[in-house]
Design an enzyme around this catalytic site. Structure first.
Site, PDB file in Angstrom:
ATOM      1  N   LYS A  47       0.848  -1.212   0.000  1.00 34.12           N
ATOM      2  CA  LYS A  47       0.000   0.000   0.000  1.00 34.12           C
ATOM      3  C   LYS A  47       0.878   1.255   0.000  1.00 34.12           C
ATOM      4  O   LYS A  47       0.703   2.148  -0.813  1.00 34.12           O
ATOM      5  CB  LYS A  47      -0.930  -0.001   1.229  1.00 34.12           C
ATOM      6  CG  LYS A  47      -1.816  -1.247   1.326  1.00 34.12           C
ATOM      7  CD  LYS A  47      -2.744  -1.218   2.520  1.00 34.12           C
ATOM      8  CE  LYS A  47      -2.069  -1.300   3.877  1.00 34.12           C
ATOM      9  NZ  LYS A  47      -1.379  -2.574   4.173  1.00 34.12           N
ATOM     10  N   ARG A 122     -10.512  -0.292   8.740  1.00 37.66           N
ATOM     11  CA  ARG A 122      -9.885  -1.554   9.088  1.00 37.66           C
ATOM     12  C   ARG A 122     -10.816  -2.462   9.872  1.00 37.66           C
ATOM     13  O   ARG A 122     -10.432  -3.567  10.244  1.00 37.66           O
ATOM     14  CB  ARG A 122      -8.684  -1.256   9.954  1.00 37.66           C
ATOM     15  CG  ARG A 122      -7.373  -1.692   9.327  1.00 37.66           C
ATOM     16  CD  ARG A 122      -6.306  -1.154  10.236  1.00 37.66           C
ATOM     17  NE  ARG A 122      -5.070  -1.810  10.081  1.00 37.66           N
ATOM     18  CZ  ARG A 122      -4.022  -1.244   9.480  1.00 37.66           C
ATOM     19  NH1 ARG A 122      -4.117  -0.059   8.933  1.00 37.66           N
ATOM     20  NH2 ARG A 122      -2.882  -1.878   9.426  1.00 37.66           N
TER      21      ARG A 122
HETATM   22  P1  AP5 Z   1       4.798  -1.478   1.974  1.00 40.62           P
HETATM   23  O1  AP5 Z   1       4.316  -0.865   0.709  1.00 40.62           O
HETATM   24  O2  AP5 Z   1       5.598  -0.592   2.871  1.00 40.62           O
HETATM   25  O3  AP5 Z   1       3.618  -2.198   2.781  1.00 40.62           O
HETATM   26  P2  AP5 Z   1       2.217  -1.663   3.279  1.00 40.62           P
HETATM   27  O4  AP5 Z   1       1.137  -2.389   2.551  1.00 40.62           O
HETATM   28  O5  AP5 Z   1       2.177  -0.166   3.246  1.00 40.62           O
HETATM   29  O6  AP5 Z   1       2.248  -2.247   4.744  1.00 40.62           O
HETATM   30  P3  AP5 Z   1       2.171  -1.580   6.166  1.00 40.62           P
HETATM   31  O7  AP5 Z   1       2.997  -2.434   7.079  1.00 40.62           O
HETATM   32  O8  AP5 Z   1       2.520  -0.133   6.151  1.00 40.62           O
HETATM   33  O9  AP5 Z   1       0.676  -1.777   6.467  1.00 40.62           O
HETATM   34  P4  AP5 Z   1       0.011  -1.895   7.773  1.00 40.62           P
HETATM   35  O10 AP5 Z   1      -1.358  -1.894   7.290  1.00 40.62           O
HETATM   36  O11 AP5 Z   1       0.386  -3.017   8.661  1.00 40.62           O
HETATM   37  O12 AP5 Z   1       0.564  -0.629   8.596  1.00 40.62           O
HETATM   38  P5  AP5 Z   1      -0.106   0.725   9.014  1.00 40.62           P
HETATM   39  O13 AP5 Z   1       0.957   1.737   9.079  1.00 40.62           O
HETATM   40  O14 AP5 Z   1      -1.317   1.000   8.211  1.00 40.62           O
HETATM   41  O15 AP5 Z   1       5.663  -2.775   1.608  1.00 40.62           O
HETATM   42  C1  AP5 Z   1       6.301  -3.534   2.626  1.00 40.62           C
HETATM   43  C2  AP5 Z   1       7.714  -3.909   2.177  1.00 40.62           C
HETATM   44  O16 AP5 Z   1       7.641  -4.809   1.071  1.00 40.62           O
HETATM   45  C3  AP5 Z   1       8.542  -2.715   1.700  1.00 40.62           C
HETATM   46  O17 AP5 Z   1       9.850  -2.876   2.173  1.00 40.62           O
HETATM   47  C4  AP5 Z   1       8.498  -2.796   0.169  1.00 40.62           C
HETATM   48  O18 AP5 Z   1       9.668  -2.292  -0.430  1.00 40.62           O
HETATM   49  C5  AP5 Z   1       8.326  -4.301  -0.069  1.00 40.62           C
HETATM   50  N1  AP5 Z   1       7.494  -4.582  -1.240  1.00 40.62           N
HETATM   51  C6  AP5 Z   1       6.337  -3.945  -1.610  1.00 40.62           C
HETATM   52  N2  AP5 Z   1       5.844  -4.502  -2.731  1.00 40.62           N
HETATM   53  C7  AP5 Z   1       6.689  -5.522  -3.066  1.00 40.62           C
HETATM   54  C8  AP5 Z   1       6.724  -6.484  -4.138  1.00 40.62           C
HETATM   55  N3  AP5 Z   1       5.784  -6.525  -5.084  1.00 40.62           N
HETATM   56  N4  AP5 Z   1       7.737  -7.377  -4.158  1.00 40.62           N
HETATM   57  C9  AP5 Z   1       8.705  -7.362  -3.198  1.00 40.62           C
HETATM   58  N5  AP5 Z   1       8.744  -6.482  -2.184  1.00 40.62           N
HETATM   59  C10 AP5 Z   1       7.742  -5.575  -2.107  1.00 40.62           C
HETATM   60  O19 AP5 Z   1      -0.628   0.383  10.488  1.00 40.62           O
HETATM   61  C11 AP5 Z   1       0.249   0.189  11.569  1.00 40.62           C
HETATM   62  C12 AP5 Z   1      -0.539   0.032  12.850  1.00 40.62           C
HETATM   63  O20 AP5 Z   1      -1.292   1.230  13.124  1.00 40.62           O
HETATM   64  C13 AP5 Z   1      -1.597  -1.083  12.872  1.00 40.62           C
HETATM   65  O21 AP5 Z   1      -1.045  -2.332  13.201  1.00 40.62           O
HETATM   66  C14 AP5 Z   1      -2.568  -0.553  13.950  1.00 40.62           C
HETATM   67  O22 AP5 Z   1      -2.072  -0.760  15.246  1.00 40.62           O
HETATM   68  C15 AP5 Z   1      -2.564   0.934  13.690  1.00 40.62           C
HETATM   69  N6  AP5 Z   1      -3.626   1.350  12.732  1.00 40.62           N
HETATM   70  C16 AP5 Z   1      -3.427   1.957  11.514  1.00 40.62           C
HETATM   71  N7  AP5 Z   1      -4.601   2.195  10.926  1.00 40.62           N
HETATM   72  C17 AP5 Z   1      -5.563   1.757  11.774  1.00 40.62           C
HETATM   73  C18 AP5 Z   1      -6.971   1.711  11.699  1.00 40.62           C
HETATM   74  N8  AP5 Z   1      -7.654   2.168  10.639  1.00 40.62           N
HETATM   75  N9  AP5 Z   1      -7.647   1.163  12.740  1.00 40.62           N
HETATM   76  C19 AP5 Z   1      -7.010   0.692  13.840  1.00 40.62           C
HETATM   77  N10 AP5 Z   1      -5.669   0.691  13.958  1.00 40.62           N
HETATM   78  C20 AP5 Z   1      -4.939   1.213  12.941  1.00 40.62           C
END
Ligand code: AP5
Length: 264
Positions: A47, A122
């Site tokens: 994402k 979420r």
């Molecule tokens: P990347 O693009 O960084 O992954 P992402 O989908 O953005 O994953 P996140 O870990 O940021 O998502 P998340 O939903 O867990 O975290 P968030 O910050 O929202 O890619 C990951 C890696 O893979 C990178 O190194 C990239 O280079 C590599 N990559 C990408 N595509 C690739 C490919 N095709 N091939 C190979 N490598 C690849 O949430 C964090 C925390 O915040 C949650 O756990 C929760 O506690 C809280 N939170 C956030 N939003 C809410 C909500 N709405 N409600 C409740 N709690 C929430």
């Protein structure tokens, strides 16, 4: 500071974290014309990797609740204090906190043409609260883009991720290394005492960092929360709005599919 500029930089920053604490602008948008996208997928699906390209294409901001919450934790605000423990363990923070943040943020000026929701909604409750909020201006979610990746692939992605804090640019030691890593000449980064010396942002040269929840242990809880609490959101928006994209491929192929799915 304009709403699209990040703090201390003249670089346009369409990510959310830089301006969540600015005073709410009096956005005047013609309600039904906004593109309201949900970028959906498990942790590590891509994402954060692909959202900046949609930002460039559609000139609408990326609103990442994760980035907003991390900014709140770093700033030590009340919201940050409440969210920290849940985030570190990989659990979700409460619906009320995130819905409150988003409801305010989507009224800001830079959302006048639309916005990309990254990591929100979420839970089913969050979807319903979002729908209710949008209905006040006669709006609804336009499209849900689901990045689908098997759980088994995600550990390597998450544990190898490095991010540039202020812009949110996402790198990976193996799959998307920063240019600075080439200077290590193929040696094992894990054996280096100061890893940050080799991990610098391509654009600014600033040090990259690893997130405190990017561990194999926390990922187990994050995936559990995703499957139990977040996946039902897809059914809520239904087949007409959801576009499923195989995100277990190379990044360019995935982007080609997202590009197609975001032609409005
Ligand atoms: P990347 O693009 O960084 O992954 P992402 O989908 O953005 O994953 P996140 O870990 O940021 O998502 P998340 O939903 O867990 O975290 P968030 O910050 O929202 O890619 C990951 C890696 O893979 C990178 O190194 C990239 O280079 C590599 N990559 C990408 N595509 C690739 C490919 N095709 N091939 C190979 N490598 C690849 O949430 C964090 C925390 O915040 C949650 O756990 C929760 O506690 C809280 N939170 C956030 N939003 C809410 C909500 N709405 N409600 C409740 N709690 C929430």
């Amino acid at each position: 500071m304009g709403p699209c500029l990040s703090k201390g930089s003249s670089e346009p920053n369409m990510r959310s974290s830089g301006n969540m604490f600015t005073s709410q602008a009096d956005a005047k948008y013609s309600a039904k014309s906004r593109n309201i996208l949900i970028l959906f997928g498990p942790p590590g699906a891509g994402k954060g990797t692909h959202a900046p390209k949609i930002v460039d294409k559609l000139s609408i901001p990326q609103l990442s609740t994760g980035d907003m919450l991390r900014a709140a934790v770093a700033a030590g605000t009340e919201v940050g204090k409440k969210a920290k423990a849940a985030m570190d363990s990989g659990a979700l923070v409460t619906d009320e906190i995130v819905v409150g943040i988003i409801a305010d943020r989507i009224k800001e000026k830079d959302c006048v043409e639309g916005f990309i929701l990254d990591g929100f909604p979420r839970t089913l409750a969050q979807s319903k609260m979002l729908d209710k909020e949008l209905a006040k201006t006669g709006e609804a979610v336009s499209r849900v883009i689901e990045l689908s990746v098997p759980d088994a692939v995600l550990t390597e992605r998450i544990c190898g991720r490095w991010v540039h804090k202020s812009s949110g640019r996402s790198y990976h030691v193996k799959f998307n290394p920063p240019k600075s890593l080439a200077k290590l000449g193929g040696k094992d980064l894990n054996k280096e005492k100061d890893k940050t010396k080799w991990m610098k942002d391509d654009k600014t040269g600033e040090a990259l960092m690893q997130r405190s929840d990017d561990t194999a242990e926390a990922l187990v809880s994050r995936l559990d929360a995703y499957h139990k609490q977040t996946v039902p959101v897809l059914k809520h928006y239904g087949k007409k709005k959801c576009v499923a994209i195989d995100a277990n491929r190379d990044m360019d192929s995935i982007w080609a599919s997202i590009d197609k799915a975001t032609d409005f």
